[in-house]
Design a protein around this motif. Structure first.
Motif, PDB file in Angstrom:
ATOM      1  N   ALA A  30      -4.666  -3.559   1.728  1.00 43.98           N
ATOM      2  CA  ALA A  30      -5.052  -4.574   0.568  1.00 43.98           C
ATOM      3  C   ALA A  30      -5.775  -5.406   0.842  1.00 43.98           C
ATOM      4  O   ALA A  30      -6.743  -5.944   0.232  1.00 43.98           O
ATOM      5  CB  ALA A  30      -3.597  -4.966   0.022  1.00 43.98           C
ATOM      6  N   ASP A  31      -5.571  -6.212   2.187  1.00 44.72           N
ATOM      7  CA  ASP A  31      -6.414  -7.209   2.740  1.00 44.72           C
ATOM      8  C   ASP A  31      -8.059  -6.836   3.147  1.00 44.72           C
ATOM      9  O   ASP A  31      -8.764  -7.694   2.582  1.00 44.72           O
ATOM     10  CB  ASP A  31      -5.713  -7.933   4.012  1.00 44.72           C
ATOM     11  N   GLU A  32      -8.056  -5.703   3.600  1.00 43.37           N
ATOM     12  CA  GLU A  32      -9.353  -5.166   3.924  1.00 43.37           C
ATOM     13  C   GLU A  32     -10.019  -4.201   3.046  1.00 43.37           C
ATOM     14  O   GLU A  32     -11.147  -3.922   3.283  1.00 43.37           O
ATOM     15  CB  GLU A  32      -9.420  -4.461   5.392  1.00 43.37           C
ATOM     16  N   GLN A  33      -9.216  -3.802   2.003  1.00 46.17           N
ATOM     17  CA  GLN A  33      -9.746  -3.066   0.834  1.00 46.17           C
ATOM     18  C   GLN A  33     -10.307  -1.779   1.634  1.00 46.17           C
ATOM     19  O   GLN A  33     -11.102  -1.330   1.259  1.00 46.17           O
ATOM     20  CB  GLN A  33     -10.991  -3.784   0.127  1.00 46.17           C
ATOM     21  N   ALA A  34      -9.350  -1.135   2.273  1.00 48.76           N
ATOM     22  CA  ALA A  34      -9.471   0.188   3.081  1.00 48.76           C
ATOM     23  C   ALA A  34      -8.397   1.144   2.378  1.00 48.76           C
ATOM     24  O   ALA A  34      -7.337   1.157   2.908  1.00 48.76           O
ATOM     25  CB  ALA A  34      -9.463  -0.144   4.459  1.00 48.76           C
ATOM     26  N   PRO A  35      -9.019   2.147   1.599  1.00 52.09           N
ATOM     27  CA  PRO A  35      -7.809   2.875   1.221  1.00 52.09           C
ATOM     28  C   PRO A  35      -7.348   3.896   2.226  1.00 52.09           C
ATOM     29  O   PRO A  35      -6.144   4.442   1.966  1.00 52.09           O
ATOM     30  CB  PRO A  35      -8.474   3.720   0.114  1.00 52.09           C
ATOM     31  N   VAL A  36      -7.921   4.268   3.049  1.00 53.26           N
ATOM     32  CA  VAL A  36      -7.571   5.399   4.082  1.00 53.26           C
ATOM     33  C   VAL A  36      -6.513   4.664   4.782  1.00 53.26           C
ATOM     34  O   VAL A  36      -5.184   5.445   5.213  1.00 53.26           O
ATOM     35  CB  VAL A  36      -8.874   5.821   5.012  1.00 53.26           C
ATOM     36  N   ILE A  37      -6.438   3.655   5.380  1.00 54.66           N
ATOM     37  CA  ILE A  37      -5.236   2.864   5.890  1.00 54.66           C
ATOM     38  C   ILE A  37      -4.075   2.748   4.894  1.00 54.66           C
ATOM     39  O   ILE A  37      -2.975   2.874   5.617  1.00 54.66           O
ATOM     40  CB  ILE A  37      -5.664   1.424   6.564  1.00 54.66           C
ATOM     41  N   GLY A  38      -4.548   2.613   3.789  1.00 55.66           N
ATOM     42  CA  GLY A  38      -3.405   2.542   2.755  1.00 55.66           C
ATOM     43  C   GLY A  38      -2.635   3.962   2.605  1.00 55.66           C
ATOM     44  O   GLY A  38      -1.330   4.066   2.606  1.00 55.66           O
ATOM     45  N   VAL A  39      -3.321   4.962   2.727  1.00 52.46           N
ATOM     46  CA  VAL A  39      -2.700   6.123   2.635  1.00 52.46           C
ATOM     47  C   VAL A  39      -2.040   6.547   3.833  1.00 52.46           C
ATOM     48  O   VAL A  39      -0.693   6.972   3.850  1.00 52.46           O
ATOM     49  CB  VAL A  39      -3.754   7.395   2.705  1.00 52.46           C
ATOM     50  N   PHE A  40      -2.444   6.184   5.162  1.00 47.86           N
ATOM     51  CA  PHE A  40      -1.566   6.230   6.183  1.00 47.86           C
ATOM     52  C   PHE A  40      -0.441   5.282   6.318  1.00 47.86           C
ATOM     53  O   PHE A  40       0.835   5.783   6.855  1.00 47.86           O
ATOM     54  CB  PHE A  40      -2.329   6.107   7.386  1.00 47.86           C
ATOM     55  N   GLY A  41      -0.508   4.300   5.628  1.00 42.40           N
ATOM     56  CA  GLY A  41       0.676   3.343   5.659  1.00 42.40           C
ATOM     57  C   GLY A  41       1.759   3.998   4.927  1.00 42.40           C
ATOM     58  O   GLY A  41       2.917   3.673   4.887  1.00 42.40           O
TER      59      GLY A  41
END
Length: 80
Positions: A30-41
């Motif tokens: 959410a902070d970096e606007q990186a959806p790939v990291i969000g999927v792994f999270g």
């Protein structure tokens, strides 16, 4: 509240680690606007909540069986 505490009482350290890492991953996404990291999270959080994963050797391959006393004799047949 008592029921919620009962739910978390059965959690082991690996589930807490997954939940923490997943939460950090979602926050970073959410902070970096990186959806790939969000999927792994989200995947790590789902593993923690559903108690899925390969901890404690659950996903290790089975042990190999000891070989027989000697090599097996192979019988060949002539084909014409």
């Amino acid at each position: 509240m008592n029921r919620l505490m009962e739910l978390f009482r059965t959690w082991h350290w690996m589930r807490w680690l997954r939940m923490g890492m997943g939460s950090i991953g979602l926050w970073m996404a959410a902070d970096e606007q990186a959806p790939v990291i969000g999927v792994f999270g989200a995947l790590l959080i789902a593993q923690a909540v559903l108690n899925l994963g390969c901890e404690r050797g659950a996903c290790t391959p089975s042990a190999r069986q000891a070989p027989a006393a000697g090599p097996e004799e192979v019988i060949y047949e002539e084909v014409r």
